[in-house]
Motif scaffolding. Structure first.
Motif, mmCIF file in Angstrom:
data_model
loop_
_atom_site.group_PDB
_atom_site.id
_atom_site.type_symbol
_atom_site.label_atom_id
_atom_site.label_comp_id
_atom_site.label_asym_id
_atom_site.label_seq_id
_atom_site.Cartn_x
_atom_site.Cartn_y
_atom_site.Cartn_z
ATOM 1 N N PHE A 29 10.554 40.224 0.787
ATOM 2 C CA PHE A 29 9.978 39.272 1.725
ATOM 3 C C PHE A 29 8.448 39.271 1.630
ATOM 4 N N SER A 30 7.854 40.445 1.519
ATOM 5 C CA SER A 30 6.392 40.555 1.403
ATOM 6 C C SER A 30 5.886 39.866 0.143
ATOM 7 N N VAL A 31 6.581 40.076 -0.991
ATOM 8 C CA VAL A 31 6.177 39.433 -2.246
ATOM 9 C C VAL A 31 6.290 37.916 -2.107
ATOM 10 N N PHE A 32 7.384 37.456 -1.484
ATOM 11 C CA PHE A 32 7.568 36.027 -1.274
ATOM 12 C C PHE A 32 6.412 35.446 -0.453
ATOM 13 N N LEU A 33 6.061 36.132 0.629
ATOM 14 C CA LEU A 33 4.988 35.638 1.491
ATOM 15 C C LEU A 33 3.644 35.628 0.774
ATOM 16 N N GLU A 34 3.368 36.667 -0.016
ATOM 17 C CA GLU A 34 2.111 36.708 -0.768
ATOM 18 C C GLU A 34 2.043 35.576 -1.778
ATOM 19 N N ASN A 35 3.157 35.288 -2.452
ATOM 20 C CA ASN A 35 3.190 34.175 -3.411
ATOM 21 C C ASN A 35 2.986 32.840 -2.708
ATOM 22 N N GLU A 36 3.620 32.699 -1.560
ATOM 23 C CA GLU A 36 3.462 31.454 -0.813
ATOM 24 C C GLU A 36 2.015 31.271 -0.358
ATOM 25 N N GLN A 37 1.391 32.349 0.125
ATOM 26 C CA GLN A 37 -0.015 32.272 0.538
ATOM 27 C C GLN A 37 -0.899 31.901 -0.642
ATOM 28 N N LYS A 38 -0.628 32.478 -1.805
ATOM 29 C CA LYS A 38 -1.420 32.168 -3.012
ATOM 30 C C LYS A 38 -1.291 30.684 -3.361
ATOM 31 N N GLN A 39 -0.055 30.168 -3.330
ATOM 32 C CA GLN A 39 0.167 28.748 -3.633
ATOM 33 C C GLN A 39 -0.569 27.854 -2.636
ATOM 34 N N LEU A 40 -0.510 28.219 -1.372
ATOM 35 C CA LEU A 40 -1.172 27.416 -0.345
ATOM 36 C C LEU A 40 -2.685 27.431 -0.530
ATOM 37 N N ARG A 41 -3.238 28.596 -0.861
ATOM 38 C CA ARG A 41 -4.686 28.673 -1.110
ATOM 39 C C ARG A 41 -5.087 27.810 -2.296
ATOM 40 N N GLU A 42 -4.212 27.719 -3.298
ATOM 41 C CA GLU A 42 -4.518 26.931 -4.501
ATOM 42 C C GLU A 42 -4.489 25.429 -4.224
ATOM 43 N N ILE A 43 -3.610 24.980 -3.334
ATOM 44 C CA ILE A 43 -3.515 23.529 -3.107
ATOM 45 C C ILE A 43 -4.485 23.027 -2.045
ATOM 46 N N PRO A 45 -7.847 23.078 -1.803
ATOM 47 C CA PRO A 45 -8.968 22.253 -2.290
ATOM 48 C C PRO A 45 -8.535 20.839 -2.688
ATOM 49 N N ALA A 46 -7.380 20.713 -3.341
ATOM 50 C CA ALA A 46 -6.905 19.385 -3.740
ATOM 51 C C ALA A 46 -6.599 18.538 -2.515
ATOM 52 N N LEU A 47 -5.986 19.135 -1.503
ATOM 53 C CA LEU A 47 -5.673 18.399 -0.279
ATOM 54 C C LEU A 47 -6.939 17.994 0.462
ATOM 55 N N GLU A 48 -7.941 18.878 0.477
ATOM 56 C CA GLU A 48 -9.205 18.538 1.132
ATOM 57 C C GLU A 48 -9.892 17.378 0.417
ATOM 58 N N THR A 49 -9.863 17.398 -0.925
ATOM 59 C CA THR A 49 -10.455 16.311 -1.706
ATOM 60 C C THR A 49 -9.728 15.006 -1.438
ATOM 61 N N GLU A 50 -8.397 15.063 -1.409
ATOM 62 C CA GLU A 50 -7.595 13.860 -1.133
ATOM 63 C C GLU A 50 -7.901 13.315 0.256
ATOM 64 N N LEU A 51 -8.027 14.199 1.228
ATOM 65 C CA LEU A 51 -8.347 13.780 2.587
ATOM 66 C C LEU A 51 -9.726 13.132 2.641
ATOM 67 N N GLU A 52 -10.690 13.724 1.949
ATOM 68 C CA GLU A 52 -12.049 13.178 1.930
ATOM 69 C C GLU A 52 -12.067 11.792 1.279
ATOM 70 N N THR A 53 -11.326 11.653 0.178
ATOM 71 C CA THR A 53 -11.253 10.363 -0.507
ATOM 72 C C THR A 53 -10.609 9.310 0.383
ATOM 73 N N THR A 54 -9.527 9.687 1.028
ATOM 74 C CA THR A 54 -8.832 8.756 1.919
ATOM 75 C C THR A 54 -9.734 8.357 3.084
ATOM 76 N N THR A 55 -10.455 9.312 3.628
ATOM 77 C CA THR A 55 -11.373 9.033 4.736
ATOM 78 C C THR A 55 -12.481 8.086 4.288
ATOM 79 N N ASP A 56 -13.026 8.342 3.085
ATOM 80 C CA ASP A 56 -14.075 7.467 2.552
ATOM 81 C C ASP A 56 -13.546 6.051 2.341
ATOM 82 N N MET A 57 -12.330 5.937 1.786
ATOM 83 C CA MET A 57 -11.740 4.616 1.549
ATOM 84 C C MET A 57 -11.500 3.887 2.871
#
Length: 139
Positions: A29-43, A45-57
């Motif tokens: 369970f701990s390994v699963f949670l650490e992997n999930e946290q890593k994946q979330l940290r990786e996405i 920046p992309a989500l923030e950029t998408e949000l910024e682009t959408t807001t600008d549009m």
């Protein structure tokens, strides 16, 4: 596994210490949670950029709408109005069909880009519905 809550690891550790789950299960369970946290940290920046682009549009489109409202009933087309609404105009090479000259002109508007008017066939049904609505109001 579903969405992970921030206190899942401490709760799982507590369950393990009480003997409710095995150490192996806790480790998995701990390994699963650490992997999930890593994946979330990786996405993030992309989500923030998408949000910024959408807001600008959205802001640019809102500006375009506000400007359009100012000139709904134009008496005169001025250079200022053209510059406010039109990004560019592309005039294509003329074609001759049946001894008639046809030339495509594409107008790219600020914010919304190229807008193509619907073909008359596409407009027929909404037009007929509009006429039917007018007839019902007068009847």
């Amino acid at each position: 596994m579903g969405q992970v809550e921030k206190d899942d690891i401490p709760k799982s550790y507590e369950d393990m210490s009480k003997g409710l789950i095995s150490e192996g299960r806790f480790a998995t369970f701990s390994v699963f949670l650490e992997n999930e946290q890593k994946q979330l940290r990786e996405i993030i920046p992309a989500l923030e950029t998408e949000l910024e682009t959408t807001t600008d549009m959205a802001a640019a489109l809102q500006h375009f709408i506000e400007q359009a409202r100012k000139v709904i009933r134009l008496a005169e087309l001025t250079p200022e109005i053209v510059h406010e609404f039109i990004e560019k105009i592309v005039v294509s090479k003329p074609d001759k069909v049946d001894d008639k000259r046809y030339q495509r002109v594409d107008i790219y508007y600020n914010t919304i880009g190229l807008w193509t008017a619907p073909e008359p066939e596409e407009m027929e049904k909404p037009f007929q519905e509009h006429l039917a609505g007018k007839r019902q109001k007068t009847a």
